[in-house]
Design an enzyme around this catalytic site. Structure first.
Site, mmCIF file in Angstrom:
data_model
loop_
_atom_site.group_PDB
_atom_site.id
_atom_site.type_symbol
_atom_site.label_atom_id
_atom_site.label_comp_id
_atom_site.label_asym_id
_atom_site.label_seq_id
_atom_site.Cartn_x
_atom_site.Cartn_y
_atom_site.Cartn_z
ATOM 1 N N CYS A 175 0.837 -1.203 0.000
ATOM 2 C CA CYS A 175 0.000 0.000 0.000
ATOM 3 C C CYS A 175 0.870 1.251 0.000
ATOM 4 C CB CYS A 175 -0.904 0.038 1.234
ATOM 5 S SG CYS A 175 -2.334 -1.019 1.104
ATOM 6 N N HIS A 176 0.383 2.261 -0.710
ATOM 7 C CA HIS A 176 1.080 3.542 -0.706
ATOM 8 C C HIS A 176 0.741 4.306 0.572
ATOM 9 C CE1 HIS A 176 0.948 2.512 -4.999
ATOM 10 N NE2 HIS A 176 2.060 3.218 -5.077
ATOM 11 N N ASP A 186 -11.793 -7.186 21.498
ATOM 12 C CA ASP A 186 -10.892 -7.035 22.637
ATOM 13 C C ASP A 186 -11.615 -6.464 23.853
ATOM 14 O OD1 ASP A 186 -8.273 -7.078 23.889
ATOM 15 O OD2 ASP A 186 -8.314 -4.892 23.711
#
Length: 165
Positions: A83-84, A135
């Site tokens: 990814c950029h 979580d």
């Protein structure tokens, strides 16, 4: 050898030898881009009741999940190798509660003006927000299911608009 086009038909992140590569976006046009993604968190009736009513033992799960999703979108290029790195203009994480199915639908939206899209940032935000809900709730329930992480909508760039069916 130019990297402005896919070398392996249809797979822009692989060269003709099948090796991973980062796509060259240097020649692409800067446009406004937006992406919306979702993830669904399925809970037991008891966990859903606690999450939406009395509050969780660890605190405000939704506020924590929202911030985690936003932070994750900003870190996507550090998590997904090809990814950029992007200068995001906005990220929003929203929650839709479904009492009938004891589920929480996480929706994440990312936008910017750039040469490449924000689909991965929106999906990362939705995924991490869902994981954060897990979580926050795991003290009450261990068998929570996260499902349906998917792109719902994207606009901008050469490929134009996409809307999931």
């Amino acid at each position: 050898m130019s990297q402005d086009f896919p070398l392996t038909p249809g797979l822009t992140h692989l060269d003709e030898q099948g090796q991973a590569r980062m796509v060259n976006v240097g020649g692409k046009t800067v446009t406004a881009r937006v992406a919306v993604a979702e993830a669904v968190v399925r809970l037991s009736a008891e966990t859903y009741r606690i999450l939406t009513g009395e509050g969780m033992p660890k605190g405000d799960a939704f506020a924590c999940a929202r911030i985690a999703g936003i932070m994750a979108a900003k870190k996507t290029a550090e998590l997904i190798p090809l990814c950029h790195p992007l200068g995001l203009d906005a990220v929003d994480v929203r929650f839709e509660l479904d009492e009938a199915t004891h589920s929480v639908r996480v929706e994440a939206e990312a936008s910017l003006v750039a040469k490449t899209g924000v689909e991965m940032e929106a999906m990362t935000a939705a995924s991490v927000a869902a994981l954060t809900l897990y979580d926050m709730c795991k003290a009450v329930q261990k068998d929570i299911v996260i499902e349906s992480v998917r792109l719902l909508y994207k606009a901008g760039g050469k490929s134009g608009e996409f809307r999931a069916k």
